[in-house]
Structures are given as C-alpha cells and as structure tokens.
Motif scaffolding. Structure first.
Motif, mmCIF file in Angstrom:
data_model
loop_
_atom_site.group_PDB
_atom_site.id
_atom_site.type_symbol
_atom_site.label_atom_id
_atom_site.label_comp_id
_atom_site.label_asym_id
_atom_site.label_seq_id
_atom_site.Cartn_x
_atom_site.Cartn_y
_atom_site.Cartn_z
ATOM 1 N N LEU A 82 0.607 -0.897 -0.109
ATOM 2 C CA LEU A 82 0.218 -0.352 0.083
ATOM 3 C C LEU A 82 0.666 0.978 -0.155
ATOM 4 C CD1 LEU A 82 -2.801 -0.654 2.619
ATOM 5 C CD2 LEU A 82 -3.338 -0.517 0.040
ATOM 6 N N SER A 83 2.032 1.069 0.715
ATOM 7 C CA SER A 83 2.760 2.441 0.769
ATOM 8 C C SER A 83 3.654 2.487 -0.635
ATOM 9 C CB SER A 83 4.270 2.305 1.829
ATOM 10 O OG SER A 83 3.560 2.320 3.572
ATOM 11 N N SER A 85 2.440 1.887 -3.433
ATOM 12 C CA SER A 85 1.674 2.227 -4.463
ATOM 13 C C SER A 85 1.563 3.451 -3.720
ATOM 14 C CB SER A 85 -0.578 2.130 -4.249
ATOM 15 O OG SER A 85 0.003 0.555 -4.619
ATOM 16 N N LEU A 86 1.298 4.228 -2.683
ATOM 17 C CA LEU A 86 1.059 5.639 -2.380
ATOM 18 C C LEU A 86 2.266 6.349 -3.375
ATOM 19 C CD1 LEU A 86 -0.012 7.720 -0.377
ATOM 20 C CD2 LEU A 86 1.520 7.473 0.903
ATOM 21 N N ALA A 89 1.009 6.538 -6.611
ATOM 22 C CA ALA A 89 0.680 7.821 -7.160
ATOM 23 C C ALA A 89 1.251 9.044 -7.031
ATOM 24 C CB ALA A 89 -0.795 7.518 -6.526
ATOM 25 N N LEU A 90 1.783 9.101 -6.331
ATOM 26 C CA LEU A 90 2.669 10.869 -5.481
ATOM 27 C C LEU A 90 3.128 10.935 -6.988
ATOM 28 C CD1 LEU A 90 2.597 10.765 -1.803
ATOM 29 C CD2 LEU A 90 1.020 12.005 -3.297
ATOM 30 N N GLN A 93 1.708 12.026 -9.901
ATOM 31 C CA GLN A 93 1.092 13.661 -10.231
ATOM 32 C C GLN A 93 1.909 14.878 -10.149
ATOM 33 O OE1 GLN A 93 -2.564 14.626 -10.032
ATOM 34 N NE2 GLN A 93 -2.835 12.534 -9.883
ATOM 35 N N SER A 94 3.693 13.465 -9.566
ATOM 36 C CA SER A 94 4.640 15.331 -9.750
ATOM 37 C C SER A 94 4.830 15.480 -11.274
ATOM 38 C CB SER A 94 5.479 14.304 -8.898
ATOM 39 O OG SER A 94 5.146 14.647 -7.335
ATOM 40 N N ARG A 96 2.740 14.683 -13.541
ATOM 41 C CA ARG A 96 2.056 15.287 -14.463
ATOM 42 C C ARG A 96 2.483 17.084 -14.503
ATOM 43 N NH1 ARG A 96 -3.186 11.946 -13.620
ATOM 44 N NH2 ARG A 96 -2.419 10.218 -14.757
ATOM 45 N N GLN A 97 2.842 17.310 -12.920
ATOM 46 C CA GLN A 97 2.716 18.769 -12.815
ATOM 47 C C GLN A 97 4.519 19.189 -13.148
ATOM 48 O OE1 GLN A 97 0.248 20.665 -11.382
ATOM 49 N NE2 GLN A 97 -1.281 18.909 -11.173
ATOM 50 N N ARG A 99 7.403 18.360 -12.389
ATOM 51 C CA ARG A 99 7.854 18.046 -10.916
ATOM 52 C C ARG A 99 9.239 16.428 -10.627
ATOM 53 N NH1 ARG A 99 4.646 21.361 -9.446
ATOM 54 N NH2 ARG A 99 4.764 22.723 -7.442
ATOM 55 N N LEU A 106 9.976 9.525 -5.843
ATOM 56 C CA LEU A 106 8.944 8.962 -5.055
ATOM 57 C C LEU A 106 9.398 7.696 -5.510
ATOM 58 C CD1 LEU A 106 6.264 11.618 -5.403
ATOM 59 C CD2 LEU A 106 7.158 10.464 -3.062
ATOM 60 N N HIS A 202 -0.386 -0.774 -8.964
ATOM 61 C CA HIS A 202 -1.317 -0.645 -8.809
ATOM 62 C C HIS A 202 -2.174 -2.001 -8.452
ATOM 63 C CE1 HIS A 202 -0.790 3.599 -7.846
ATOM 64 N NE2 HIS A 202 -0.788 3.948 -8.953
ATOM 65 N N VAL B 14 0.141 20.934 -7.818
ATOM 66 C CA VAL B 14 0.026 19.218 -7.218
ATOM 67 C C VAL B 14 0.047 18.895 -5.631
ATOM 68 C CG1 VAL B 14 3.143 19.781 -6.172
ATOM 69 C CG2 VAL B 14 2.581 17.911 -7.231
ATOM 70 N N MET B 18 -2.400 15.965 -4.395
ATOM 71 C CA MET B 18 -1.923 14.295 -3.437
ATOM 72 C C MET B 18 -2.945 14.461 -2.756
ATOM 73 S SD MET B 18 1.824 15.289 -3.566
ATOM 74 C CE MET B 18 2.487 14.892 -5.600
ATOM 75 N N TRP B 25 -4.698 6.685 1.043
ATOM 76 C CA TRP B 25 -3.788 5.781 2.282
ATOM 77 C C TRP B 25 -4.104 5.290 3.516
ATOM 78 C CZ3 TRP B 25 0.107 6.731 5.862
ATOM 79 C CH2 TRP B 25 1.237 5.447 5.277
ATOM 80 N N PHE B 69 -5.797 5.204 -6.679
ATOM 81 C CA PHE B 69 -4.746 5.336 -7.029
ATOM 82 C C PHE B 69 -4.915 4.902 -8.869
ATOM 83 C CE2 PHE B 69 -3.064 3.674 -2.464
ATOM 84 C CZ PHE B 69 -2.655 4.685 -2.248
#
Lengths: 218, 101
Positions: A82-83, A85-86, A89-90, A93-94, A96-97, A99, A106, A202, B14, B18, B25, B69
C-alpha cells in the motif's frame, strides 16, 4: 476609454494529459493497457474462486493452514504494498506537474517497498518450509505457494517496471520555452509509459489485498 | 509557453492533487487494521458473517485503490463502471461460495 480591439485572446494549445489536468474522456494508460489489466484481473478472479471453493470442500484443512500462517508477515507485506502504491500515485502526480526530480525519488521509494515485500515473502516462505510446511502437505499450502508465488512474480515484474519508469521519467525535462513538437511528443510518450507502469503496480497491490484476505483473514 | 507548463489556476496544483491520494492511503491503512482485528476476533458468533464482512472490507479497499490510485475517477465512465461492477460481482460470488459450500 480603451482603444483595445475586441478580439479574443488566443490561448496556447495545452495537452491536458501532460499538464496534469486530465480532460473528460481521457483513459489513463490507454484502453489497450486497461484491457491487459482486466485480463490479469480475470485470471486472478479464477484463482480466488478456486481458493474459496476448495476452502468450502475441506474447511478443517483450510482452518489449520490459516492458523499456521503468520499474520505479522501478511500485515507487513500489505503495508509495504500500500505504501509503494502511495509513492507511485504521488510520483505520477509529480511528473504530471513537471516535478520530475521529486517523481523519480518517489518511484525509487516505491521500488524499495516492492523489494522489501519480495525479501519479506522469502523470509515467510523459508520459515514455513523450515517448519515442514511444503506444497506437498495439503491443498491449502499447495494453493498458498502457487497463488502467492504467482503474485510474487507479478511483484518482481512490477519492480523491474518501476526501474524502467524511473529511467523514462528522467527523460522528461520540461523547458518553459520549448516548443519543439518532436521533443514534446517524446516526453508525452514517456509520461504515458510512466502512467501505464503505475497502473500495473496498483494492479499488483489490489490483487494482494484479496490474497491477504483469503489466506490470512478468513 | 510550452505544453509542460505547470497549471497555476488552482494555486499549487500538485499539492491539491495529492490530498485525495494521501487520504486514500490513510483510509486503506485503517481498513487493513480493521481487517486484521476482524481476522483475529472469534467472538462474533457465526464465522460466515465474519467472512462476509472481511470480504466486503477487502473489496472496498480494492475499489479505493482503483478509484484513487489508478485514477479511475478521471478515466472514461465505461472503464470505471466495468471496474466497480467487477469488484461488486466478484465480492458477491466469493461471499456466496463461502456461505453455500
């Protein structure tokens, strides 16, 4: 009064996918890749039904087998996936932005969690084998080793894919003044690969959630 | 301005994106602890009810992984519907098999 002509300002064409603002109707990872993910889910669904069917046929063997499994190993592995996957997913997002640097860190953290899952599973199996619990013992342990082994193969592939994502994410280096269509298209392709790999990870995670319930909880 | 410019319309985009991921989570962790507690708890009477509750909690977790997710909330509706109905059907089949057999 202003003498500005009443013409509308031309907004630049921006790819919503790349910018992180997914437009309606956009399939993250693409329809083809979702087809592959659904096929994998269907295969595992067959395994889940087999496990629950056999549990009903021989409840005593399954109750004893379930009691012999270490809940601690199961919970630690669930937390690790699960961690991971977290982090994935982050990372998406990073990236895509734009970063990219944070996104790669990550992805690396997710890879560490996935590797830790593999090592932990190795410890769990070796403890069971040392205790004399092998696939030849009974149908519970046969299913346990085959299904968790098949899932472990998915985890190992997932870690390799994470390494590939990490590499491709490093090629996404946006420059505000960059308007080269070929370069932008290459970065979009790299981002789609990162998104598809993330969804594969995932999938690995959600398959484990069901295996954890079937073998450790019920 | 390139296609890779960060969207500034929502401030720090961002961080906005998040929040649901971290929230999912935390929820998944809480549901995992609930499942662990249910798996150890043997005082609920019939094991069949317990099995059904554990499987429902599990498939809520599966849906959460998919919805947040895997970003199914932003994919076309048919993919979301296929995933959600798949979760529901498989959960019901497993509960039925666990109770019938």
């Amino acid at each position: 009064m202003s003498n500005t002509p009443a013409t509308s300002v031309q907004r630049p064409q921006v790819d919503h996918r790349v910018r992180g603002d997914l437009g309606k109707g956009d399939a993250t990872g693409g329809y083809g890749f979702w087809g592959f993910l659904f096929c994998d889910m269907v295969v595992f669904t067959g395994f889940f039904i087999t496990a629950i069917y056999e549990r009903g046929q021989d409840p005593t063997v399954f109750a004893h087998g379930n009691a012999e499994l270490s809940m601690t190993f199961g919970v630690v592995n669930t937390v690790l996936l699960l961690s991971a996957s977290l982090f994935v997913a982050l990372a998406v997002q990073s990236i895509r932005q734009a970063r990219t640097h944070a996104g790669r860190w990550l992805l690396a953290a997710a890879g560490v969690c996935g590797t830790a899952f593999t090592v932990n599973k190795g410890f769990e199996w070796s403890a069971k084998v040392s205790a004399g619990r092998t696939p030849q013992d009974d149908f519970f342990f046969q299913l346990y080793y085959v299904l968790t082994g098949f899932h472990l193969a998915h985890v190992i592939v997932g870690v390799v894919v994470l390494c590939f994502q990490w590499h491709r994410a490093g090629r996404i280096k946006p420059v505000p003044t960059d308007t080269d269509p070929a370069r932008l298209e290459r970065m979009r392709t790299d981002q789609r690969l990162v998104e598809s790999g993330a969804n594969y990870w995932h999938l690995v995670d959600l398959l484990w959630l069901v295996l954890f319930a079937l073998f450790y909880l019920i | 301005m390139s296609a890779f410019d960060t969207d500034r319309r929502t401030g720090d985009g961002v961080h906005v994106a998040m929040v649901p991921i971290v929230g999912a989570w935390v929820t998944l962790m809480a549901l995992t602890l609930l499942g662990w507690w249910l798996g150890r708890y043997d005082g609920l009477g019939t094991g069949r009810w317990l099995t059904a509750v554990i499987l429902i909690v599990t498939f809520i977790k599966v849906f959460l992984v998919g919805y947040i997710f895997m970003d199914l909330r932003h994919t076309p509706r048919p993919i979301l519907l296929a995933f959600a109905s798949g979760c529901f059907v498989v959960c019901m089949v497993l509960i039925a098999l666990a109770n019938i057999l």
